[in-house]
Design a protein around this motif. Sequence first.
Motif, mmCIF file in Angstrom:
data_model
loop_
_atom_site.group_PDB
_atom_site.id
_atom_site.type_symbol
_atom_site.label_atom_id
_atom_site.label_comp_id
_atom_site.label_asym_id
_atom_site.label_seq_id
_atom_site.Cartn_x
_atom_site.Cartn_y
_atom_site.Cartn_z
ATOM 1 N N SER A 42 1.001 1.701 -8.127
ATOM 2 C CA SER A 42 0.102 1.329 -7.037
ATOM 3 C C SER A 42 0.153 2.414 -5.974
ATOM 4 O O SER A 42 0.923 3.377 -6.078
ATOM 5 C CB SER A 42 0.493 -0.022 -6.428
ATOM 6 O OG SER A 42 1.644 0.111 -5.612
ATOM 7 N N ASP A 43 -0.663 2.250 -4.922
ATOM 8 C CA ASP A 43 -0.663 3.208 -3.819
ATOM 9 C C ASP A 43 0.468 2.939 -2.830
ATOM 10 O O ASP A 43 0.680 3.713 -1.900
ATOM 11 C CB ASP A 43 -2.006 3.162 -3.070
ATOM 12 C CG ASP A 43 -3.152 3.665 -3.933
ATOM 13 O OD1 ASP A 43 -2.916 4.604 -4.716
ATOM 14 O OD2 ASP A 43 -4.264 3.130 -3.824
ATOM 15 N N LYS A 58 -1.389 3.788 -12.124
ATOM 16 C CA LYS A 58 -2.583 4.056 -11.338
ATOM 17 C C LYS A 58 -2.784 5.563 -11.246
ATOM 18 O O LYS A 58 -1.869 6.315 -10.926
ATOM 19 C CB LYS A 58 -2.425 3.466 -9.934
ATOM 20 C CG LYS A 58 -3.655 3.605 -9.059
ATOM 21 C CD LYS A 58 -3.424 2.937 -7.714
ATOM 22 C CE LYS A 58 -4.614 3.127 -6.784
ATOM 23 N NZ LYS A 58 -5.817 2.489 -7.310
ATOM 24 N N ASP A 75 6.249 -0.802 -3.168
ATOM 25 C CA ASP A 75 6.139 -1.576 -4.411
ATOM 26 C C ASP A 75 6.776 -0.818 -5.574
ATOM 27 O O ASP A 75 7.454 -1.399 -6.423
ATOM 28 C CB ASP A 75 4.668 -1.868 -4.732
ATOM 29 C CG ASP A 75 4.043 -2.846 -3.746
ATOM 30 O OD1 ASP A 75 4.806 -3.528 -3.034
ATOM 31 O OD2 ASP A 75 2.807 -2.911 -3.682
#
Length: 349
Positions: A229-230, A278, A234
């Motif tokens: 993810s960005d 991602k 996380d």
Amino acid sequence: MIMKNKETLEKLRTYQIGVIRSVIASRQGRLGTYSADATDRERLADTDGLAYEEYYESPLTIRYDGLYRNVISLEFCEDGLTPVCLMNGGDDFPLPLENLSCDTLQGIVEWLEEYDFIPSAEAAPQTTSDLTEDFVERCLPEYPTRYDVFRLGELQNFLDGHESPEFGLNRDEAAAERDRLQLRIYAEAITAFMKRQSAALPGNVSLRDYAEALVDIAYEAGRRKFRPSDNSRDTAATLIAWGDEFSRQHEDTDWTEKEFLDEIYRFTAEKLQSVPNKDDPNAEFDIAFLNRAVLERHGYDTATITDSDLQELAGRMGDYYCESSKFSEDLRTACGDFGLKLRDTTNPK
């Protein structure tokens, strides 16, 4: 400047003396600090930095042994290694910088900055993965403002060919100092991390074993550009959860019967395959590589070549290739073989 303990003071002293040593080395072993050398008289001729055309408007003055003394020069002593200041104290006696307090050393550094002997340099990106830097910043909250981190930035700017102070170091020496600083910071971060952990770790493993597993997982994830993810928080949480799971799975494993690295790499590979990655729109990917074997196949002598030399050669080859027409030709060929279609420029969206 608030210092926390003796260890912190010694780190600051090492940094300060390192900065001053670099300036001395860049001036062939001697820097006049009362009357300007010819090079600096020319450099400062159109400024307010000189009085009577050759004397510094604010000569370097330090407090030593209860008295304020003018410093005549900063230089290396006869051994060519030990930095000293030559003071006007009757006999112009040389005083090793290591005998000065951090406050006095800071005064010298600030004087050098005032007269542009130490150009300002923003800290460059470090040669670490984002995951490593996230881990260090979480463990060492003062990381972005530390003097040794700023020194890393200066060294990295120099190694990358950007604007940087004149270090008086060659590339191998600068790289060696950078690596020593990085390893010390990493060790400090791991120690801080381990001290914050509760006594009961997943799988009841030792702190060192848990940290080693977590670092190996993070290293592999960074090497494979893992980016679920960005949000870097996380990502860090995911890796920590994997470290916990691996520790529990191998709570009773006898590592004399199994190879630890094989198990950690297999575990990490399976985890990386199970989580969608991602795409990073700014990611860069290597086209080729250069090593000693390649040079030897082409008839070159690699007996004295260093890793830094190889890095510079590879950078030059990349520049030559990417700026040549052959790059465009090979790119079109590869994209055609892959089946990648050209954009429709007649109907832009």
